[in-house]
Design an enzyme around this catalytic site. Structure first.
Site, PDB file in Angstrom:
ATOM      1  N   HIS A 308      40.300  45.548  40.561  1.00 13.26           N
ATOM      2  CA  HIS A 308      41.149  45.475  41.752  1.00 13.26           C
ATOM      3  C   HIS A 308      40.283  45.150  42.953  1.00 13.26           C
ATOM      4  O   HIS A 308      39.156  45.630  43.036  1.00 13.26           O
ATOM      5  CB  HIS A 308      41.880  46.812  41.976  1.00 13.26           C
ATOM      6  CG  HIS A 308      43.066  46.660  42.851  1.00 13.26           C
ATOM      7  ND1 HIS A 308      42.971  46.701  44.218  1.00 13.26           N
ATOM      8  CD2 HIS A 308      44.364  46.425  42.556  1.00 13.26           C
ATOM      9  CE1 HIS A 308      44.173  46.507  44.731  1.00 13.26           C
ATOM     10  NE2 HIS A 308      45.037  46.326  43.750  1.00 13.26           N
ATOM     11  N   ASP A 365      48.965  47.570  36.306  1.00 17.72           N
ATOM     12  CA  ASP A 365      49.596  46.720  35.292  1.00 17.72           C
ATOM     13  C   ASP A 365      49.154  47.039  33.875  1.00 17.72           C
ATOM     14  O   ASP A 365      49.705  46.493  32.922  1.00 17.72           O
ATOM     15  CB  ASP A 365      49.274  45.249  35.587  1.00 17.72           C
ATOM     16  CG  ASP A 365      49.932  44.798  36.878  1.00 17.72           C
ATOM     17  OD1 ASP A 365      51.088  45.167  37.083  1.00 17.72           O
ATOM     18  OD2 ASP A 365      49.283  44.096  37.664  1.00 17.72           O
TER      19      ASP A 365
HETATM   20  N1  CMC Z   1      37.732  41.392  33.428  1.00 19.65           N
HETATM   21  C1  CMC Z   1      36.435  40.994  33.423  1.00 19.65           C
HETATM   22  N2  CMC Z   1      35.681  40.847  34.537  1.00 19.65           N
HETATM   23  C2  CMC Z   1      36.254  41.143  35.707  1.00 19.65           C
HETATM   24  C3  CMC Z   1      37.584  41.567  35.803  1.00 19.65           C
HETATM   25  C4  CMC Z   1      38.330  41.694  34.614  1.00 19.65           C
HETATM   26  N3  CMC Z   1      39.597  42.093  34.631  1.00 19.65           N
HETATM   27  N4  CMC Z   1      37.904  41.777  37.103  1.00 19.65           N
HETATM   28  C5  CMC Z   1      36.801  41.490  37.799  1.00 19.65           C
HETATM   29  N5  CMC Z   1      35.798  41.104  36.970  1.00 19.65           N
HETATM   30  C6  CMC Z   1      34.418  40.763  37.334  1.00 19.65           C
HETATM   31  C7  CMC Z   1      34.356  39.459  38.108  1.00 19.65           C
HETATM   32  O1  CMC Z   1      34.205  38.350  37.228  1.00 19.65           O
HETATM   33  C8  CMC Z   1      33.133  39.681  38.973  1.00 19.65           C
HETATM   34  O2  CMC Z   1      31.989  39.564  38.141  1.00 19.65           O
HETATM   35  P1  CMC Z   1      30.589  39.021  38.782  1.00 19.65           P
HETATM   36  O3  CMC Z   1      30.223  40.003  39.865  1.00 19.65           O
HETATM   37  O4  CMC Z   1      29.653  39.016  37.631  1.00 19.65           O
HETATM   38  O5  CMC Z   1      30.873  37.656  39.324  1.00 19.65           O
HETATM   39  C9  CMC Z   1      33.230  41.176  39.323  1.00 19.65           C
HETATM   40  O6  CMC Z   1      33.978  41.753  38.260  1.00 19.65           O
HETATM   41  C10 CMC Z   1      33.902  41.441  40.638  1.00 19.65           C
HETATM   42  O7  CMC Z   1      35.240  41.005  40.604  1.00 19.65           O
HETATM   43  P2  CMC Z   1      35.910  40.048  41.696  1.00 19.65           P
HETATM   44  O8  CMC Z   1      36.220  38.760  41.056  1.00 19.65           O
HETATM   45  O9  CMC Z   1      35.097  40.001  42.954  1.00 19.65           O
HETATM   46  O10 CMC Z   1      37.249  40.789  41.997  1.00 19.65           O
HETATM   47  P3  CMC Z   1      38.372  40.248  42.946  1.00 19.65           P
HETATM   48  O11 CMC Z   1      38.536  41.256  43.978  1.00 19.65           O
HETATM   49  O12 CMC Z   1      38.128  38.851  43.401  1.00 19.65           O
HETATM   50  O13 CMC Z   1      39.613  40.184  41.956  1.00 19.65           O
HETATM   51  C11 CMC Z   1      41.297  40.932  40.521  1.00 19.65           C
HETATM   52  C12 CMC Z   1      40.425  41.269  41.728  1.00 19.65           C
HETATM   53  C13 CMC Z   1      42.364  42.013  40.381  1.00 19.65           C
HETATM   54  C14 CMC Z   1      41.999  39.583  40.749  1.00 19.65           C
HETATM   55  C15 CMC Z   1      40.412  40.866  39.264  1.00 19.65           C
HETATM   56  O14 CMC Z   1      39.843  42.127  39.016  1.00 19.65           O
HETATM   57  C16 CMC Z   1      41.174  40.400  38.049  1.00 19.65           C
HETATM   58  O15 CMC Z   1      41.309  39.192  37.856  1.00 19.65           O
HETATM   59  N6  CMC Z   1      41.728  41.346  37.211  1.00 19.65           N
HETATM   60  C17 CMC Z   1      42.576  40.975  36.099  1.00 19.65           C
HETATM   61  C18 CMC Z   1      43.951  40.598  36.608  1.00 19.65           C
HETATM   62  C19 CMC Z   1      44.736  41.825  37.020  1.00 19.65           C
HETATM   63  O16 CMC Z   1      44.772  42.833  36.320  1.00 19.65           O
HETATM   64  N7  CMC Z   1      45.424  41.717  38.184  1.00 19.65           N
HETATM   65  C20 CMC Z   1      46.300  42.794  38.687  1.00 19.65           C
HETATM   66  C21 CMC Z   1      45.760  43.444  39.916  1.00 19.65           C
HETATM   67  S1  CMC Z   1      46.640  45.001  40.290  1.00 19.65           S
HETATM   68  C22 CMC Z   1      48.251  44.517  40.638  1.00 19.65           C
HETATM   69  C23 CMC Z   1      48.356  43.820  41.927  1.00 19.65           C
HETATM   70  O17 CMC Z   1      48.396  44.522  42.965  1.00 19.65           O
HETATM   71  O18 CMC Z   1      48.424  42.592  41.941  1.00 19.65           O
END
Ligand code: CMC
Length: 431
Positions: A308, A365
């Site tokens: 998140h 989720d």
């Molecule tokens: N699986 C594997 N790696 C992950 C995941 C995941 N679910 N989420 C984040 N990471 C990694 C990401 O690749 C990054 O790695 P690195 O530092 O090596 O580049 C690190 O963790 C930091 O993540 P981020 O990309 O900076 O996180 P973000 O804030 O940009 O994205 C997110 C947040 C929710 C989009 C992401 O965690 C994700 O894609 N999760 C899966 C989709 C999901 O469950 N979404 C629902 C969110 S809750 C409901 C809502 O309010 O929408």
């Protein structure tokens, strides 16, 4: 005394005011920065940008705290209902008995769609995703109300009615879009049913037989709506505010929110989680292969329902949903192999240094889809359920931006990185 930030640029020192919220959150106010310095701030994905001040919802992502209008989500989940919580979000306080009755009556009075809208459902192909139908039909609903189309904030007193109409009709549209996708006759809402009961009735009853409304199913679905009701400046709420800032009407602004919610990184994650669990099950994987793929940046896979932007600790909604998931499956006497896979995945991920170092925990989720599957909601409707739940949060944010005397149209800037002056080459001379 209020603090100031000092910024040194091109040999000059500029001072910028700071802002502190009621929970001690701090910001440097950069609204005068460009005028004073010619610089803007650049913040890809707005990870460090406050787009507004808001009184609706508070999140402390490091401590795993979520409060609507100051009330902890755990207390609301335990003691409130979706309708009461909707009132709280929109109007700022818990309703008195009389206010709750007036609000519920408004929802009931406005639950029917204009009859001509039923023809619009005919135009969608059977395979249309219900989120596409939902956003289109919310926009279409505004065309059936001249008052809404010409309505201007502050010029008349219709907000309460339009807010109730939207919360109530989004549920009717959602159920109709499901019926349409299955080729089933549309079922009208019943006056005698409450909000969540009526949704189940419109989804699953038949003209010749009413669906049996089980209290544990109503409770579980109502809880899902409530837990999704707001979540401060996420992608869809920011979209609603963005559209609202141009003074577009309430329905148009919330229809845009539905589109933003649809993506798998946001509300679409609940559908993606179930599809992921199902795939792991069909592959006969115990979860370890999938976890390895989710850690590999080249695999194109993520552990859906994990991580998140704001929570770097347990998402409190996930904790509540996980417990509700166990409860409802036990009450309905359902044993779902996907729940076992989800628990194994969670256990493995929470021990794995990749997830631990990045502070990735299950989000709302991760378990919600298993509850929805247990109560018979098809997977393509999962994000629609999220949208129904989020409607009061979007409306509360719409109201807040409209009531803010200093609110301006949202218009971020950019740093241009394209080609510099580039003369036009006539077609015949191009290579
Ligand atoms: N699986 C594997 N790696 C992950 C995941 C995941 N679910 N989420 C984040 N990471 C990694 C990401 O690749 C990054 O790695 P690195 O530092 O090596 O580049 C690190 O963790 C930091 O993540 P981020 O990309 O900076 O996180 P973000 O804030 O940009 O994205 C997110 C947040 C929710 C989009 C992401 O965690 C994700 O894609 N999760 C899966 C989709 C999901 O469950 N979404 C629902 C969110 S809750 C409901 C809502 O309010 O929408």
């Amino acid at each position: 005394m209020s603090k100031e930030a000092r910024l040194e640029l091109d040999g000059k020192v500029f001072t910028l005011p700071t802002v502190e919220g009621t929970e001690g959150e701090k910001a440097v106010d950069v609204s005068t920065l460009r005028a004073a310095t010619q610089y803007i701030t650049l913040d890809d994905g707005y990870g460090n940008t406050g787009s507004c001040t808001s009184k609706v919802t508070f999140i402390d992502g490091d401590k795993g705290i979520l409060r609507y209008r100051g009330i902890p989500i755990e207390e609301l989940a335990e003691r409130s209902t979706f309708v009461e919580t909707s009132y709280l979000l929109i109007y700022g306080t818990l309703p008195t008995r009389a206010q709750l009755k007036t609000f519920s009556d408004l929802l009931t009075r406005h639950q029917f769609l204009h009859e001509d809208m039923t023809y619009h459902f005919e135009g969608f192909p059977t395979a249309a995703h219900p989120m596409a139908i939902l956003s289109s039909m919310i926009n279409a609903a505004s065309c059936f109300d001249a008052g809404l189309m010409n309505w201007q904030w502050g010029k008349n007193q219709q907000f309460d009615i339009y807010a109730a109409q939207l919360i109530s009709q989004v549920r009717t549209i959602a159920a109709y879009s499901y019926r349409k996708s299955k080729g089933l006759p549309l079922i009208y809402p019943k006056q005698s049913y409450k909000y969540t009961e009526n949704f189940l009735h419109m989804m699953f009853s038949m003209p010749y037989e009413d669906f049996e409304i089980k209290p544990e199913v109503v409770k579980a679905l109502d809880l899902i709506f409530l837990l999704h009701a707001d979540h401060e400046q996420n992608c869809s709420t920011s979209t609603v505010r963005m559209v609202a800032s141009s003074q577009a009407n309430l329905f148009a602004s919330c229809a845009a929110g539905v589109c933003a919610l649809w993506g798998p990184l946001h509300g679409g994650a609940n559908q993606a989680v179930l599809e992921m669990l199902d795939q792991i099950h069909r592959d006969g994987d115990d979860g370890s292969k999938f976890i390895a793929a989710a850690k590999d940046k080249n695999s194109g896979k993520k552990l859906m329902g994990f991580g998140h932007r704001v929570y770097k600790n347990h998402d409190p909604r996930a904790t509540i949903i996980k417990k509700a998931c166990d409860d409802v499956l036990a009450k309905l006497n359902i044993s779902d192999p996907l729940l076992d896979i989800a628990k194994k995945l969670e256990e493995a991920a929470l021990k794995d240094s990749y997830f631990v170092e990045r502070k990735l925990y299950p989000n709302v989720d991760f378990y919600s889809g298993i509850i929805m599957r247990a109560i018979g909601i098809p997977v393509e409707m999962f994000t629609v359920i999220f949208a129904i739940g989020r409607m009061p949060g979007w409306i509360a944010n719409y109201k807040e931006i409209m009531e803010e005397p200093k609110s301006r149209i949202y218009r971020p800037r950019q740093i241009y990185t394209g080609r510099t002056l580039n003369p036009f080459v006539p077609l015949g001379d191009r290579k």
